[in-house]
Design a protein around this motif. Structure first.
Motif, PDB file in Angstrom:
ATOM      1  N   ALA A 113       0.833  -1.206   0.000  1.00 44.49           N
ATOM      2  CA  ALA A 113       0.000   0.000   0.000  1.00 44.49           C
ATOM      3  C   ALA A 113       0.868   1.257   0.000  1.00 44.49           C
ATOM      4  N   VAL A 114       2.007   1.195   0.686  1.00 46.66           N
ATOM      5  CA  VAL A 114       2.896   2.358   0.763  1.00 46.66           C
ATOM      6  C   VAL A 114       3.419   2.727  -0.621  1.00 46.66           C
ATOM      7  N   ILE A 115       3.979   1.754  -1.337  1.00 46.41           N
ATOM      8  CA  ILE A 115       4.576   2.020  -2.644  1.00 46.41           C
ATOM      9  C   ILE A 115       3.513   2.375  -3.672  1.00 46.41           C
ATOM     10  N   MET A 116       2.374   1.688  -3.615  1.00 44.80           N
ATOM     11  CA  MET A 116       1.318   1.988  -4.579  1.00 44.80           C
ATOM     12  C   MET A 116       0.803   3.415  -4.396  1.00 44.80           C
ATOM     13  N   ALA A 117       0.544   3.806  -3.146  1.00 46.17           N
ATOM     14  CA  ALA A 117       0.042   5.155  -2.878  1.00 46.17           C
ATOM     15  C   ALA A 117       1.045   6.206  -3.323  1.00 46.17           C
ATOM     16  N   LEU A 118       2.308   5.977  -3.025  1.00 48.09           N
ATOM     17  CA  LEU A 118       3.349   6.918  -3.430  1.00 48.09           C
ATOM     18  C   LEU A 118       3.393   7.048  -4.952  1.00 48.09           C
ATOM     19  N   ALA A 119       3.310   5.919  -5.649  1.00 50.01           N
ATOM     20  CA  ALA A 119       3.426   5.927  -7.111  1.00 50.01           C
ATOM     21  C   ALA A 119       2.293   6.682  -7.786  1.00 50.01           C
ATOM     22  N   ILE A 181      -1.358  17.232  -0.770  1.00 46.89           N
ATOM     23  CA  ILE A 181      -1.594  15.913  -0.180  1.00 46.89           C
ATOM     24  C   ILE A 181      -2.386  15.051  -1.157  1.00 46.89           C
ATOM     25  N   ALA A 182      -2.151  13.748  -1.097  1.00 49.37           N
ATOM     26  CA  ALA A 182      -3.000  12.774  -1.796  1.00 49.37           C
ATOM     27  C   ALA A 182      -3.513  11.785  -0.764  1.00 49.37           C
ATOM     28  N   VAL A 183      -4.819  11.632  -0.688  1.00 51.30           N
ATOM     29  CA  VAL A 183      -5.437  10.638   0.191  1.00 51.30           C
ATOM     30  C   VAL A 183      -5.866   9.467  -0.690  1.00 51.30           C
ATOM     31  N   CYS A 184      -5.280   8.300  -0.422  1.00 49.85           N
ATOM     32  CA  CYS A 184      -5.558   7.102  -1.224  1.00 49.85           C
ATOM     33  C   CYS A 184      -6.410   6.149  -0.389  1.00 49.85           C
ATOM     34  N   GLU A 213      -9.760   1.693   4.064  1.00 53.37           N
ATOM     35  CA  GLU A 213      -8.372   1.755   4.491  1.00 53.37           C
ATOM     36  C   GLU A 213      -7.688   2.926   3.793  1.00 53.37           C
ATOM     37  N   ILE A 214      -6.948   3.709   4.573  1.00 56.48           N
ATOM     38  CA  ILE A 214      -6.450   4.998   4.108  1.00 56.48           C
ATOM     39  C   ILE A 214      -4.920   5.059   4.124  1.00 56.48           C
ATOM     40  N   VAL A 215      -4.355   5.583   3.033  1.00 55.35           N
ATOM     41  CA  VAL A 215      -2.938   5.951   2.995  1.00 55.35           C
ATOM     42  C   VAL A 215      -2.875   7.431   2.614  1.00 55.35           C
ATOM     43  N   VAL A 216      -2.119   8.201   3.392  1.00 56.52           N
ATOM     44  CA  VAL A 216      -1.992   9.639   3.149  1.00 56.52           C
ATOM     45  C   VAL A 216      -0.568   9.941   2.685  1.00 56.52           C
TER      46      VAL A 216
END
Length: 271
Positions: A113-119, A181-184, A213-216
């Motif tokens: 989730a970390v790498i996908m959200a960043l990408a 910011i991007a909220v994924c 489920e959230i990644v910011v």
């Protein structure tokens, strides 16, 4: 050996052939939640019935030495509920113990989730830092954010949907409402969504309620300015967020090389 196996973060189609093959042949699977892993084995149509051992936040320290010793005799597959074990999930203590005992540790890479959200965030990806979950309590959360206020790298956080609005508001308060910011949300799932905007815009959006489920992903701080005027603005922003004036001056002085005493006098004069 110990095999850290990344599992899907939402979409079962992301399960790799290696993951399925290893699970089909595993004799022991160490799982964050054995019930969740049992359902995963069923969903992936794994016919093998390995021994399932629970490893979670409450027993990891006690179980790690035992499991590392077991891995001397046979392969142990380690999974979390989603993603890569040991990354904001149980597994680190076990890996550390295995290394100390000379046990081989390897991994089956997979969804993150970390790498996908960043990408997909649209923010710089050349340098980044993963900060896990922000503290639950507002005061502790703002203190953590103040420590990151001058971080130049893109920052990635996990966040609870119930705390997202307040976390975004605190990010705006400490970093500035214009920070990008991007909220994924619900990555790889049917309702996957990415919201991009400033801290102020996204805090207003999240106030209506967000599920999943959230990644910011948060833009890093711009290059620090050393002018007295800009430094004073930084001091005033920190004070507005709850930091004592003397502490704010010391923090900005350390970041800019300016005199803490001069910043203190300037802040008093500007009141």
């Amino acid at each position: 050996m110990i095999i850290l196996a990344a599992t899907p973060i939402g979409n079962l189609g992301d399960a790799s052939r290696r993951l399925i093959e290893v699970l089909e042949n595993a004799e022991v699977v160490v799982a964050e939640d054995t019930r969740t892993t049992g359902r995963l084995l069923q969903a992936l149509q794994i016919t093998n019935r390995p021994r399932l051992i629970a490893l979670h936040d409450h027993n990891e320290k006690q179980k790690s030495a035992e499991l590392a010793a077991l891995a001397v005799e046979q392969d142990i597959v380690v999974v979390s509920d989603a993603g890569m074990p040991a990354i904001s999930d149980p597994g680190y203590a076990l890996v550390a113990e295995a290394v100390a005992q000379g046990v081989t540790v390897t991994a089956i890479p997979g969804p993150s989730a970390v790498i996908m959200a960043l990408a997909i965030s649209g923010l710089p990806t050349d340098r980044f830092t993963f900060e896990g979950f922000l503290p639950r309590k507002p005061g502790e959360r703002r203190s953590t954010l103040r420590g990151l206020a001058t971080e130049p790298r893109t920052m990635v956080f996990f966040e609870s949907p119930a705390r997202l609005a307040s976390a975004l508001a605190d990010i705006g308060t400490v970093f500035g409402d214009d920070r990008r910011i991007a909220v994924c949300r619900e990555l790889t799932k049917f309702y996957e969504e990415v919201r991009r905007g400033t801290a102020a815009e996204l805090a207003e959006w999240a106030a209506a309620g967000v599920k999943g489920e959230i990644v910011v992903v948060v833009e890093g701080a711009p290059p620090r300015e050393s002018s007295a005027e800009d430094a004073l603005v930084q001091v005033q922003r920190l004070v507005a967020s709850g930091v004592r004036l003397k502490e704010a001056c010391a923090e900005v002085a350390a970041a800019t090389g300016l005199s803490s005493r001069d910043l203190y006098q300037a802040a008093l004069a500007a009141r």
